[in-house]
Structures are given as structure tokens and as C-alpha cells.
Design a protein around this motif. Structure first.
Motif, PDB file in Angstrom:
ATOM      1  N   LEU A  97       0.866  -1.293  -0.145  1.00 21.92           N
ATOM      2  CA  LEU A  97       0.008  -0.134   0.154  1.00 21.92           C
ATOM      3  C   LEU A  97       0.851   1.196  -0.028  1.00 21.92           C
ATOM      4  N   VAL A  98       2.032   1.280   0.799  1.00 24.33           N
ATOM      5  CA  VAL A  98       2.690   2.510   0.641  1.00 24.33           C
ATOM      6  C   VAL A  98       3.578   2.553  -0.626  1.00 24.33           C
ATOM      7  N   ALA A  99       3.922   1.679  -1.289  1.00 26.30           N
ATOM      8  CA  ALA A  99       4.655   1.550  -2.453  1.00 26.30           C
ATOM      9  C   ALA A  99       3.768   2.151  -3.583  1.00 26.30           C
ATOM     10  N   SER A 100       2.561   1.938  -3.277  1.00 30.43           N
ATOM     11  CA  SER A 100       1.374   2.252  -4.522  1.00 30.43           C
ATOM     12  C   SER A 100       0.825   3.699  -4.263  1.00 30.43           C
ATOM     13  N   SER A 101       0.879   4.237  -3.084  1.00 33.81           N
ATOM     14  CA  SER A 101       0.051   5.249  -2.654  1.00 33.81           C
ATOM     15  C   SER A 101       0.862   6.562  -2.152  1.00 33.81           C
ATOM     16  N   PHE A 102       2.194   6.507  -1.914  1.00 33.12           N
ATOM     17  CA  PHE A 102       2.708   7.507  -1.486  1.00 33.12           C
ATOM     18  C   PHE A 102       4.186   7.928  -2.631  1.00 33.12           C
ATOM     19  N   ALA A 103       4.513   9.348  -2.296  1.00 32.54           N
ATOM     20  CA  ALA A 103       5.527   9.990  -3.092  1.00 32.54           C
ATOM     21  C   ALA A 103       6.827   9.486  -2.310  1.00 32.54           C
ATOM     22  N   TRP A 104       6.732   9.657  -1.072  1.00 32.43           N
ATOM     23  CA  TRP A 104       7.775   9.787  -0.309  1.00 32.43           C
ATOM     24  C   TRP A 104       7.511   8.459   1.104  1.00 32.43           C
ATOM     25  N   VAL A 105       8.759   8.120   1.436  1.00 36.30           N
ATOM     26  CA  VAL A 105       8.784   7.493   2.775  1.00 36.30           C
ATOM     27  C   VAL A 105      10.120   7.696   3.628  1.00 36.30           C
ATOM     28  N   HIS A 106       9.708   8.171   4.745  1.00 37.22           N
ATOM     29  CA  HIS A 106      11.009   8.653   5.548  1.00 37.22           C
ATOM     30  C   HIS A 106      11.413   7.585   6.801  1.00 37.22           C
ATOM     31  N   SER A 107      10.795   6.540   6.747  1.00 37.46           N
ATOM     32  CA  SER A 107      10.925   5.659   7.947  1.00 37.46           C
ATOM     33  C   SER A 107      11.447   4.378   7.236  1.00 37.46           C
ATOM     34  N   VAL A 108      12.374   4.154   6.311  1.00 39.63           N
ATOM     35  CA  VAL A 108      12.947   2.986   5.958  1.00 39.63           C
ATOM     36  C   VAL A 108      14.033   2.739   6.979  1.00 39.63           C
ATOM     37  N   ASP A 109      14.170   1.498   7.571  1.00 43.51           N
ATOM     38  CA  ASP A 109      15.395   1.243   8.586  1.00 43.51           C
ATOM     39  C   ASP A 109      15.711  -0.140   8.333  1.00 43.51           C
ATOM     40  N   ARG A 110      15.233  -0.829   7.402  1.00 45.50           N
ATOM     41  CA  ARG A 110      15.798  -2.332   7.198  1.00 45.50           C
ATOM     42  C   ARG A 110      15.926  -2.510   5.614  1.00 45.50           C
ATOM     43  N   GLU A 111      16.807  -3.282   5.124  1.00 43.59           N
ATOM     44  CA  GLU A 111      17.113  -3.615   3.928  1.00 43.59           C
ATOM     45  C   GLU A 111      15.661  -4.481   3.193  1.00 43.59           C
ATOM     46  N   LYS A 112      15.306  -5.296   4.182  1.00 46.74           N
ATOM     47  CA  LYS A 112      14.185  -6.218   3.523  1.00 46.74           C
ATOM     48  C   LYS A 112      12.795  -5.368   3.431  1.00 46.74           C
ATOM     49  N   ILE A 113      12.580  -4.212   4.064  1.00 47.96           N
ATOM     50  CA  ILE A 113      11.432  -3.391   3.771  1.00 47.96           C
ATOM     51  C   ILE A 113      11.887  -2.661   2.499  1.00 47.96           C
ATOM     52  N   ALA A 114      13.162  -2.121   2.314  1.00 49.59           N
ATOM     53  CA  ALA A 114      13.349  -1.328   1.304  1.00 49.59           C
ATOM     54  C   ALA A 114      13.161  -2.299   0.014  1.00 49.59           C
TER      55      ALA A 114
END
Ligand SMILES: *Cc1c(COP(=O)(O)O)cnc(C)c1O
Length: 231
Positions: A90-107
Motif C-alpha cells: 500500500l505504501v509503494a502504490s500510494s505515497f510519493a515519499w517514505v521517511h521511515s525505511v530502516d531495514r534492507e528487507k523493507i526497502a
């Protein structure tokens, strides 16, 4: 709403000028978590374009509601909350920015799930700058490795660093963690990265953050008022 926004803009301008910076070098992100869509609409009608949200489900409902109001100028959505694997789609398809990436797996999930045809997702790495055991964020010693991994991922554009420091007891003390985040970004850039974003500073400490180079301040309470549920 209009008066609150104007007051925050003048705080930003004063802090920037005091630091010898242009007021235009600091972007205001309106943190609208917990506030219903009509409050965001009022801010948008007062000229606010960038909104920060912390809860994926709540945010996507509001994004859809505001997208239907065709006369609104284009709004820019920033995800700033803790990010679990089952919410990355949902974040990948709805947002322009993400400020809270803190793990490689999530990225890696965000990169794989960013829809083809959308511009790259703009990413800041969240750093646990005060070393609090309970806080999310990558440890400062690990940020270089994470930055190199994220910079190589298609679909993502690594832009900089974000932090939420532990509460400070004095104005001078407030600057130290922001200075550390600025130095971390400078160290990455001296190794060849091209980062240009420091997402730091909130309602209570935006002046200290701007003095240390913040390019995005994330402000909720000073714009919308006290949230009923403190989060
Ligand atoms: C809630 C929140 C803010 C805004 O905090 P205020 O003190 O209301 O300005 C900023 N950043 C993050 C990550 C938040 O969760």
C-alpha cells in the motif's frame, strides 16, 4: 488553520534566516495523522501541499477521499510511520515519499512493489540517532551499509536521512542529535552518495533542526492542534 500555518511558516523563515539559510530551503510537511480528511482539506485550501501520515490504512482512506476533490491542487503524500512487511504494498502504490525505511528487507519490498510507470519512491533512512533501545531506526554505525544497498535498488530514489531524537531539556541540547544526523549525511556524501534531504524537526524543536540543516520539518500539533490520542 490558516493562522496556524502562517505562524509555522514564519517560525521556519525566522529560523532559516537566523541560520543564514533561505526560507525556501526548508519544506513544511504537515503531519496529519489522526486528523480526519476535512482538516487536511482546510490545510490544502490554505496552500499546504505535502502531508505526512503514520498509519497506512488511515492514510489510504484519506488519500482516496482527497483525490476525489478535483479542484484541489496535486497533493504530495509522505509516509513517516513504522513500516511492517504486510503494509509495504500500500505504501509503494500510494505515497510519493517514505521517511521511515530502516531495514534492507523493507526497502527491497518497496522497490519490488513500486508500480511501473510511477516515479521512483523518494526514500529517507530513519536513524536511531539518540540510541534509544525502544525506538525504530537503523543504528548510526549501520547506516552506510543500508544506504549503499538502498541506493542500488530500482524503483527507489535514496534522498537522505530522518530522525526523531529523544526529547531534549534545553534548546542547546536539542541541536546535538540534529548535528549528528547532518554529519552522518555529510560522511555518506563524502563517500560518493548524493543525498540532499534531512528530515528532522517537529512542532517543539523545528528551530534547532533548521539551525543544523533540516530540509524537511515534520509538523503536526502546531498546525492541527493537540491530537486526542498521543502517538
Ligand atoms: C507525529 C509525528 C510528527 C509531528 O509531531 P508534532 O509534535 O505533532 O509536530 C513528526 N514526525 C513523526 C515521525 C511523527 O510521528
Amino acid at each position: 488553520m490558516q493562522a496556524n500555518l502562517a505562524a509555522v511558516h514564519s517560525r521556519i523563515a525566522n529560523a532559516a534566516v537566523a541560520a543564514g539559510r533561505s526560507p525556501q530551503s526548508v519544506e513544511l510537511l504537515a503531519v496529519s495523522k489522526t486528523w480526519p480528511a476535512d482538516h487536511l482539506l482546510a490545510a490544502a485550501l490554505a496552500g499546504q501541499r505535502a502531508f505526512g501520515e503514520s498509519y497506512v490504512q488511515e492514510a489510504t482512506t484519506k488519500i482516496a477521499a482527497l483525490a476525489d476533490l478535483a479542484r484541489l491542487p496535486h497533493l504530495e503524500w509522505h509516509f513517516i510511520g513504522p513500516l511492517q512487511s504486510n503494509k509495504t504494498q500500500l505504501v509503494a502504490s500510494s505515497f510519493a515519499w517514505v521517511h521511515s525505511v530502516d531495514r534492507e528487507k523493507i526497502a527491497a519490498r518497496l522497490a519490488a512493489q513500486r508500480p511501473v510507470g510511477m516515479p521512483p519512491l523518494q526514500v529517507c533512512l530513519q536513524v536511531n540517532i539518540s540510541g534509544e533501545a525502544s525506538k525504530s531506526g537503523v543504528a548510526p554505525a549501520q547506516v552506510g551499509a543500508l544506504a549503499r544497498a538502498v541506493a542500488a535498488m530500482p524503483g527507489l530514489a535514496l534522498r537522505g536521512l530522518m530522525a526523531i531524537p529523544a526529547p531534549a531539556t534545553s534548546r542547546d541540547q536539542a541541536r546535538a542529535p540534529f548535528a549528528r544526523l547532518r554529519q552522518l549525511m555529510a560522511a555518506l556524501n563524502s563517500e560518493g552518495m548524493k543525498l540532499d534531504t534531512l528530515s528532522m524537526g517537529m512542532s517543539d524543536d523545528l528551530e534547532a533542526a533548521i539551525a543544523e540543516g533540516a530540509t524537511i520539518v515534520r509538523v503536526g500539533t502546531a498546525i492541527f492542534g493537540e491530537r486526542e490520542v498521543p502517538v
